[in-house]
Write a protein that holds these residues in place. Structure first.
Motif, PDB file in Angstrom:
ATOM      1  N   GLY A  87       0.695  -0.863  -0.224  1.00 47.30           N
ATOM      2  CA  GLY A  87       0.144   0.448  -0.512  1.00 47.30           C
ATOM      3  C   GLY A  87       0.706   1.332  -0.109  1.00 47.30           C
ATOM      4  N   PHE A  88       1.814   1.234   0.997  1.00 45.24           N
ATOM      5  CA  PHE A  88       2.649   3.144   0.742  1.00 45.24           C
ATOM      6  C   PHE A  88       3.901   3.106  -0.485  1.00 45.24           C
ATOM      7  N   THR A  89       4.112   1.343  -0.853  1.00 52.29           N
ATOM      8  CA  THR A  89       4.579   1.549  -2.108  1.00 52.29           C
ATOM      9  C   THR A  89       3.700   2.169  -3.189  1.00 52.29           C
ATOM     10  N   ILE A  90       3.072   1.116  -3.884  1.00 54.37           N
ATOM     11  CA  ILE A  90       1.774   2.170  -4.217  1.00 54.37           C
ATOM     12  C   ILE A  90       1.356   3.939  -3.827  1.00 54.37           C
ATOM     13  N   LEU A  91       1.269   3.902  -3.089  1.00 58.06           N
ATOM     14  CA  LEU A  91       0.858   5.383  -2.858  1.00 58.06           C
ATOM     15  C   LEU A  91       1.695   6.245  -3.006  1.00 58.06           C
ATOM     16  N   TRP A  92       3.126   5.878  -2.851  1.00 60.62           N
ATOM     17  CA  TRP A  92       4.430   6.887  -3.441  1.00 60.62           C
ATOM     18  C   TRP A  92       4.324   6.658  -5.292  1.00 60.62           C
ATOM     19  N   MET A  93       4.379   5.309  -5.624  1.00 63.42           N
ATOM     20  CA  MET A  93       4.647   5.298  -7.022  1.00 63.42           C
ATOM     21  C   MET A  93       3.339   6.695  -8.187  1.00 63.42           C
ATOM     22  N   VAL A  94       2.046   6.417  -6.692  1.00 61.54           N
ATOM     23  CA  VAL A  94       1.405   7.618  -7.294  1.00 61.54           C
ATOM     24  C   VAL A  94       1.530   9.208  -6.623  1.00 61.54           C
ATOM     25  N   ARG A  95       1.925   9.785  -5.886  1.00 58.93           N
ATOM     26  CA  ARG A  95       2.685  10.671  -5.930  1.00 58.93           C
ATOM     27  C   ARG A  95       3.106  11.229  -6.674  1.00 58.93           C
ATOM     28  N   GLN A  96       4.678  10.284  -6.707  1.00 60.27           N
ATOM     29  CA  GLN A  96       5.476  10.293  -7.569  1.00 60.27           C
ATOM     30  C   GLN A  96       5.280  11.090  -9.299  1.00 60.27           C
ATOM     31  N   GLY A  97       3.956   9.855  -9.487  1.00 62.44           N
ATOM     32  CA  GLY A  97       3.687   9.986 -11.080  1.00 62.44           C
ATOM     33  C   GLY A  97       2.980  11.895 -11.501  1.00 62.44           C
ATOM     34  N   GLN A  98       2.361  12.244  -9.435  1.00 60.73           N
ATOM     35  CA  GLN A  98       2.062  13.391  -9.849  1.00 60.73           C
ATOM     36  C   GLN A  98       2.705  14.691  -9.745  1.00 60.73           C
ATOM     37  N   ALA A  99       4.407  13.896  -8.810  1.00 61.33           N
ATOM     38  CA  ALA A  99       4.817  15.105  -9.325  1.00 61.33           C
ATOM     39  C   ALA A  99       5.651  15.817 -10.585  1.00 61.33           C
ATOM     40  N   ALA A 100       6.240  14.280 -10.559  1.00 58.33           N
ATOM     41  CA  ALA A 100       7.155  13.840 -11.778  1.00 58.33           C
ATOM     42  C   ALA A 100       6.191  14.264 -13.076  1.00 58.33           C
ATOM     43  N   GLY A 101       5.245  14.062 -13.012  1.00 58.24           N
ATOM     44  CA  GLY A 101       4.316  14.578 -14.067  1.00 58.24           C
ATOM     45  C   GLY A 101       3.574  12.940 -15.224  1.00 58.24           C
ATOM     46  N   SER A 102       4.343  11.759 -14.903  1.00 56.94           N
ATOM     47  CA  SER A 102       4.956  10.330 -15.537  1.00 56.94           C
ATOM     48  C   SER A 102       5.930   9.680 -14.793  1.00 56.94           C
TER      49      SER A 102
END
Length: 226
Positions: A87-102
């Motif tokens: 859960g925390f890994t997937i949440l980080w991926m979502v936030r990182q994708g939002q910050a980097a654009g993809s």
């Protein structure tokens, strides 16, 4: 027993992989320990994080859950630890994708890196370990079933007619045990060949006494005809 040991080893390997993952690069050369836990809920920032308040914190909690689950043989605790890591890994991926654009994956140090793979693999291994474990309740239930006596025949109610083996004689059920009652050998008298039970021979009647055929007073009589 073997399944519990195998599941425990797999779950512990997953916990070790998850705990080591924040110390490796996650994205664009940035280690997982540089991401704050609050960034997962508020958005990724460039602010550096301390180790104890980084993404390592939930992974340590998951590792403790795995250890407790292995000691207590609790599949639920091990599975919950795996869900926490994933859960925390997937949440980080979502936030990182939002910050980097993809999100990108690159072999030149750009994009997702080996730390994310370690975290995802650790969570999956924890879930696999929980599936392999049998748990405490399963073994106890099996031992209780093995200790229960197996009766070949069930005792019928007292108000019903039953057919009891091996004689198959109908009658009212008065037995308290499914086993047939032992049969008692009929008494046939003393054994004539056994000197301990054979009666002593009787002496012949004295001369002139009752029953002597030469007795003139009590002569023998002919039995009545007919």
């Amino acid at each position: 027993m073997i399944r519990n040991i195998l599941g425990s080893l797999v779950a512990l390997a997953g916990a070790a992989s998850a705990v080591l993952s924040p110390f490796r690069d996650w994205y664009d050369g940035r280690a997982g320990q540089d991401y704050r836990v609050r960034d997962l809920f508020e958005g990724i920032t460039a602010t550096e994080s301390g180790v104890l308040v980084s993404i390592l914190l939930p992974f340590l909690f998951a590792a403790l859950l795995v250890i407790a689950g292995v000691v207590l043989r609790s599949r639920i605790a091990v599975a919950l630890a795996g869900l926490v890591v994933l859960g925390f890994t997937i949440l980080w991926m979502v936030r990182q994708g939002q910050a980097a654009g993809s999100l990108t994956v690159g072999g030149d140090g750009a994009g997702l890196q080996v730390g994310v793979v370690n975290a995802l693999a650790g969570g999956v291994l924890m879930l696999i370990g929980a599936l392999l474990m049998r748990g405490r309740g399963a073994g106890r239930g099996r031992r209780e079933r093995e200790r229960e006596p197996v009766e070949p025949y069930g005792a019928p109610p007292a108000d019903q007619v039953d057919m009891w083996p091996p004689t198959q004689e109908p009658g009212m059920s008065t037995h308290t045990s499914p086993w047939p009652e032992p049969e008692v050998d009929p008494y046939t008298g003393p054994d004539p060949h056994d000197p301990r039970t054979r009666s002593y021979p009787q002496a012949p009647p004295p001369p002139g006494g009752p029953g002597d055929p030469r007795d003139p007073v009590h002569p023998p009589q002919r039995p009545p005809e007919g």
